[in-house]
Every structure is written in structure tokens, then in C-alpha cells.
Write a protein that holds these residues in place. Structure first.
Motif, PDB file in Angstrom:
ATOM      1  N   THR A  48       0.704  -1.303   0.175  1.00 14.39           N
ATOM      2  CA  THR A  48      -0.143  -0.124   0.020  1.00 14.39           C
ATOM      3  C   THR A  48       0.720   1.511  -0.096  1.00 14.39           C
ATOM      4  OG1 THR A  48      -1.741  -0.929   1.284  1.00 14.39           O
ATOM      5  CG2 THR A  48      -1.583   1.396   1.339  1.00 14.39           C
ATOM      6  N   VAL A  49       0.761   2.160  -0.946  1.00 16.69           N
ATOM      7  CA  VAL A  49       1.460   3.527  -0.873  1.00 16.69           C
ATOM      8  C   VAL A  49       0.404   4.492  -0.582  1.00 16.69           C
ATOM      9  CG1 VAL A  49       3.475   2.808  -2.118  1.00 16.69           C
ATOM     10  CG2 VAL A  49       1.247   3.528  -3.532  1.00 16.69           C
ATOM     11  N   VAL A  50       0.843   5.304   0.154  1.00 18.88           N
ATOM     12  CA  VAL A  50      -0.020   6.567   0.633  1.00 18.88           C
ATOM     13  C   VAL A  50       0.489   8.031   0.448  1.00 18.88           C
ATOM     14  CG1 VAL A  50      -1.135   4.927   2.268  1.00 18.88           C
ATOM     15  CG2 VAL A  50       0.844   6.489   2.965  1.00 18.88           C
ATOM     16  N   THR A  51       1.836   8.084   0.225  1.00 15.20           N
ATOM     17  CA  THR A  51       2.425   9.260   0.248  1.00 15.20           C
ATOM     18  C   THR A  51       3.012   9.594  -1.286  1.00 15.20           C
ATOM     19  OG1 THR A  51       3.078   9.241   2.608  1.00 15.20           O
ATOM     20  CG2 THR A  51       4.267  10.777   1.180  1.00 15.20           C
ATOM     21  N   GLY A  52       2.709  10.894  -1.794  1.00 11.38           N
ATOM     22  CA  GLY A  52       2.962  11.294  -3.019  1.00 11.38           C
ATOM     23  C   GLY A  52       4.831  10.997  -3.100  1.00 11.38           C
ATOM     24  N   GLY A  53       4.964  10.365  -4.299  1.00  9.89           N
ATOM     25  CA  GLY A  53       6.603  10.130  -4.435  1.00  9.89           C
ATOM     26  C   GLY A  53       7.114   9.168  -3.491  1.00  9.89           C
ATOM     27  N   GLU A  54       6.427   8.245  -2.880  1.00  8.85           N
ATOM     28  CA  GLU A  54       6.798   7.312  -2.191  1.00  8.85           C
ATOM     29  C   GLU A  54       7.328   6.182  -2.947  1.00  8.85           C
ATOM     30  OE1 GLU A  54       3.748   5.992   0.454  1.00  8.85           O
ATOM     31  OE2 GLU A  54       4.918   4.301   1.463  1.00  8.85           O
ATOM     32  N   VAL A  55       8.496   5.466  -2.531  1.00 11.36           N
ATOM     33  CA  VAL A  55       8.856   4.271  -3.186  1.00 11.36           C
ATOM     34  C   VAL A  55       9.075   3.323  -2.125  1.00 11.36           C
ATOM     35  CG1 VAL A  55      10.916   3.495  -4.338  1.00 11.36           C
ATOM     36  CG2 VAL A  55      10.243   5.834  -4.967  1.00 11.36           C
ATOM     37  N   LYS A  56       8.451   2.172  -2.440  1.00 14.05           N
ATOM     38  CA  LYS A  56       8.759   0.951  -1.452  1.00 14.05           C
ATOM     39  C   LYS A  56       9.148  -0.168  -2.155  1.00 14.05           C
ATOM     40  CE  LYS A  56       4.973   1.557   2.041  1.00 14.05           C
ATOM     41  NZ  LYS A  56       3.926   0.844   2.471  1.00 14.05           N
ATOM     42  N   LYS A  57      10.164  -0.738  -1.467  1.00  9.37           N
ATOM     43  CA  LYS A  57      10.633  -2.000  -1.896  1.00  9.37           C
ATOM     44  C   LYS A  57      10.359  -3.247  -1.295  1.00  9.37           C
ATOM     45  CE  LYS A  57      14.936   0.146  -3.868  1.00  9.37           C
ATOM     46  NZ  LYS A  57      14.799  -0.157  -5.416  1.00  9.37           N
ATOM     47  N   LEU A  58       9.990  -4.410  -1.916  1.00 10.27           N
ATOM     48  CA  LEU A  58       9.659  -5.834  -1.518  1.00 10.27           C
ATOM     49  C   LEU A  58      10.521  -6.794  -2.224  1.00 10.27           C
ATOM     50  CD1 LEU A  58       7.619  -7.120   0.618  1.00 10.27           C
ATOM     51  CD2 LEU A  58       6.233  -7.426  -1.322  1.00 10.27           C
ATOM     52  N   LYS A  59      11.768  -6.957  -1.555  1.00 11.52           N
ATOM     53  CA  LYS A  59      12.537  -7.848  -2.524  1.00 11.52           C
ATOM     54  C   LYS A  59      12.898  -7.290  -3.754  1.00 11.52           C
ATOM     55  CE  LYS A  59      11.123 -12.078   0.234  1.00 11.52           C
ATOM     56  NZ  LYS A  59      10.927 -13.434   0.643  1.00 11.52           N
ATOM     57  N   LEU A  61      10.777  -6.536  -6.029  1.00 11.57           N
ATOM     58  CA  LEU A  61       9.830  -5.643  -6.471  1.00 11.57           C
ATOM     59  C   LEU A  61       9.746  -4.078  -6.040  1.00 11.57           C
ATOM     60  CD1 LEU A  61       8.568  -8.542  -6.805  1.00 11.57           C
ATOM     61  CD2 LEU A  61       6.365  -7.517  -6.142  1.00 11.57           C
ATOM     62  N   THR A  62       9.740  -3.200  -6.795  1.00  8.23           N
ATOM     63  CA  THR A  62       9.941  -1.832  -6.515  1.00  8.23           C
ATOM     64  C   THR A  62       8.421  -1.147  -6.865  1.00  8.23           C
ATOM     65  OG1 THR A  62      12.146  -1.641  -6.744  1.00  8.23           O
ATOM     66  CG2 THR A  62      11.009   0.398  -6.541  1.00  8.23           C
ATOM     67  N   PHE A  63       7.941  -0.532  -5.812  1.00 12.63           N
ATOM     68  CA  PHE A  63       6.561   0.449  -5.936  1.00 12.63           C
ATOM     69  C   PHE A  63       6.667   1.814  -5.910  1.00 12.63           C
ATOM     70  CE2 PHE A  63       4.262  -3.525  -5.894  1.00 12.63           C
ATOM     71  CZ  PHE A  63       4.963  -4.402  -5.205  1.00 12.63           C
ATOM     72  N   GLN A  64       6.217   2.534  -7.053  1.00 15.29           N
ATOM     73  CA  GLN A  64       6.354   3.913  -6.725  1.00 15.29           C
ATOM     74  C   GLN A  64       4.946   4.653  -6.970  1.00 15.29           C
ATOM     75  OE1 GLN A  64       9.329   5.241  -9.635  1.00 15.29           O
ATOM     76  NE2 GLN A  64       9.412   7.309  -8.641  1.00 15.29           N
ATOM     77  N   PHE A  65       4.735   5.665  -6.007  1.00 14.19           N
ATOM     78  CA  PHE A  65       3.436   6.302  -6.074  1.00 14.19           C
ATOM     79  C   PHE A  65       3.950   7.516  -6.756  1.00 14.19           C
ATOM     80  CE2 PHE A  65      -0.765   7.071  -5.486  1.00 14.19           C
ATOM     81  CZ  PHE A  65      -1.296   7.514  -4.526  1.00 14.19           C
ATOM     82  N   GLY A  66       3.152   8.117  -7.647  1.00 15.22           N
ATOM     83  CA  GLY A  66       3.427   9.502  -8.485  1.00 15.22           C
ATOM     84  C   GLY A  66       3.257  10.711  -7.386  1.00 15.22           C
ATOM     85  N   ASP A  67       3.988  11.781  -7.527  1.00 10.34           N
ATOM     86  CA  ASP A  67       4.004  12.754  -6.769  1.00 10.34           C
ATOM     87  C   ASP A  67       2.656  13.456  -6.400  1.00 10.34           C
ATOM     88  OD1 ASP A  67       7.234  14.211  -8.063  1.00 10.34           O
ATOM     89  OD2 ASP A  67       6.719  12.837  -6.361  1.00 10.34           O
ATOM     90  N   ALA A  68       1.845  13.550  -7.673  1.00  7.22           N
ATOM     91  CA  ALA A  68       0.512  13.933  -7.369  1.00  7.22           C
ATOM     92  C   ALA A  68      -0.418  12.965  -6.928  1.00  7.22           C
ATOM     93  CB  ALA A  68      -0.010  14.434  -8.638  1.00  7.22           C
ATOM     94  N   ARG A  69      -0.119  11.770  -6.587  1.00  2.53           N
ATOM     95  CA  ARG A  69      -0.866  10.767  -6.104  1.00  2.53           C
ATOM     96  C   ARG A  69      -2.050  10.135  -7.205  1.00  2.53           C
ATOM     97  NH1 ARG A  69      -3.725  11.889  -1.310  1.00  2.53           N
ATOM     98  NH2 ARG A  69      -3.062  13.965  -1.436  1.00  2.53           N
ATOM     99  N   LYS A  70      -1.781  10.557  -8.574  1.00  2.35           N
ATOM    100  CA  LYS A  70      -2.648  10.066  -9.531  1.00  2.35           C
ATOM    101  C   LYS A  70      -2.172   8.690 -10.185  1.00  2.35           C
ATOM    102  CE  LYS A  70      -4.326  14.591 -10.728  1.00  2.35           C
ATOM    103  NZ  LYS A  70      -4.073  15.631 -11.826  1.00  2.35           N
ATOM    104  N   ASP A  71      -0.967   8.373 -10.087  1.00  2.00           N
ATOM    105  CA  ASP A  71      -0.362   7.128 -10.674  1.00  2.00           C
ATOM    106  C   ASP A  71       0.632   6.481 -10.047  1.00  2.00           C
ATOM    107  OD1 ASP A  71       0.960   9.900 -12.187  1.00  2.00           O
ATOM    108  OD2 ASP A  71       2.425   8.368 -11.716  1.00  2.00           O
ATOM    109  N   SER A  72       0.916   4.973 -10.412  1.00  2.02           N
ATOM    110  CA  SER A  72       2.008   4.357  -9.830  1.00  2.02           C
ATOM    111  C   SER A  72       2.327   3.418 -10.886  1.00  2.02           C
ATOM    112  CB  SER A  72       1.063   3.546  -8.691  1.00  2.02           C
ATOM    113  OG  SER A  72       2.079   2.949  -7.879  1.00  2.02           O
TER     114      SER A  72
END
Lengths: 111, 112
Positions: A48-59, A61-72
Motif C-alpha cells: 500500500t502506498v499513501v504518500t506522493g513520491g513514495e517508493v517501496k521495495k519488497l525484495k 519488487l519496487t513500487f512507486q507512487f506518483g508525486d500527484a498521487r494519480k499514478d503508480s
């Protein structure tokens, strides 16, 4: 017209290759979730990503949430056959609110 | 995360009949949802199951076709009424916890 557009719809790659799945919208989301679903099972939460610009890594897998929170995006490094499945993004307009799902991306990783 | 079970896991039904699907959660949750996933497709929200009041249905889904019960904070049922082959789908319940939803294993329904 889907509120969340996922691309590509289908991806077939060889083991060891990298892949990226995109989830785009014109709407702002409070949070965005990524799930993987295998045949005969329910979707399993990856992140789950909640913050604009957030990057999370899971082994791998890398997940990114756009700065404007409109895309990932979801990036998988050195894909393995076990990564095969249906990847779904889903957005919520507020905490605890209903989810809107993207159309899904079917990923096939061939050994 | 919550542990969610669904019954039945799958069923084959005749058109015109009804099937009730049960969703049990191992902890009390405020938000419970029912989704439909048609073959080869993504998930579509049917309704939000509200405890102690009528469910909130999404556009295209009506209570007469998909009655929902939510007698307490750990249990809900979805009935698919007067089934037709177009109702063949996977039906999934989910629970909301903070920013996230967790899904049950789904009920695979085939209507002949």
C-alpha cells in the motif's frame, strides 16, 4: 472508461528479465494498493502506498507512487516463474473507502 | 491482517436458482465489501456491506438481485438470486483495515 488504466494488459518475458507495470489515472487517490492474484485464489496484497513520491521495495519488487498521487508503477527485477500472475492496482479516495480497480496486467514469466 | 474465509469455494448451479455465499472474518471489522470478477477480468465492486443497516450498492447492482446481510462485525452473506449464465463469476468478499483491503479466497460460481 476505467478510472484506473493499467498497462500493459499482458506481458510475457523470460526468466531473469525486468518488467514494469503502470497504473494511471486523472484522479487523485488517498492510497493505492497493488495485488497479485493467482488462478483459483483471491488477490493477495503486495503493498500500500499513501504518500506522493513514495517508493517501496519488497525484495525484487519496487513500487512507486506518483508525486500527484494519480499514478503508480510496479517494477520487477530479474523476474522468476513464481512472479507469474495477475497484477492489479486499486485506488481508494479516502481511508477505509471502497477500492477502484485497474483492468489488471497478466504477467507470464517463462523459465 | 485479517484472515477471511468464504463458503462455498465453488459451486455449479442451475439457472433460475439462488446461491448464498458466506464470508467469515477472524476479527471484528467495520468495512466489508463484496466484489465480482468475471472470467478474465478485473474486480468490480458490488456493494458495501453495512453492519446493522442496508448495504450500499454500486451502479448496476440492485438489492433484489444481490441481497446482502451483515448481522455482525465478523460475518456477511451475499445471495445471487434468480441466476443466469451471465452470473458465472468469482465472488469475493474483502475487509477494510486502515488504508488497505484484504480479500477472501473467492467463490467460483458456474451457472448452467
Amino acid at each position: 472508461t476505467q478510472l484506473l488504466e493499467q498497462s500493459p494488459q499482458f506481458l510475457s518475458i523470460q526468466e531473469g528479465e525486468n518488467l514494469t507495470v503502470y497504473c494511471n489515472s486523472s484522479s487523485v487517490f488517498s492510497s493505492l494498493q497493488w495485488y497479485r492474484q493467482e488462478p483459483g485464489e483471491g488477490p493477495v496484497l503486495l503493498v500500500t502506498v499513501v504518500t506522493g513520491g513514495e517508493v517501496k521495495k519488497l525484495k525484487r519488487l519496487t513500487f512507486q507512487f506518483g508525486d500527484a498521487r494519480k499514478d503508480s508503477s510496479l517494477h520487477i527485477t530479474a523476474a522468476q516463474p513464481g512472479d507469474t500472475g495477475l497484477y492489479l492496482c486499486a485506488g481508494a479516495k479516502a481511508a477505509g473507502n471502497k477500492l477502484t480497480f485497474g483492468g489488471g496486467t497478466r504477467v507470464l514469466v517463462k523459465p | 491482517s485479517a484472515v477471511i474465509s468464504q463458503k462455498p469455494s465453488r459451486d455449479i448451479c442451475q439457472r433460475g436458482t439462488s446461491l448464498t455465499i458466506q464470508c467469515q472474518v477472524d476479527s471484528q471489522v467495520t468495512m466489508m465489501f463484496w466484489y465480482r470478477q468475471q472470467p478474465g477480468q478485473s474486480l468490480t465492486l458490488i456493494a458495501t456491506a453495512n453492519q446493522g443497516s442496508e448495504a450500499t450498492y454500486e451502479s448496476g447492482f440492485v438489492i433484489d438481485k444481490f441481497p446482502i446481510s451483515r448481522p455482525n462485525l465478523t460475518f456477511s452473506t451475499l445471495t445471487v438470486s434468480n441466476m443466469s449464465p451471465e452470473d458465472s463469476s468469482i465472488y469475493l468478499c474483502s475487509v477494510g483495515q486502515q488504508e488497505t483491503q484484504y480479500f477472501g479466497p473467492g467463490t467460483r460460481l458456474l451457472v448452467l
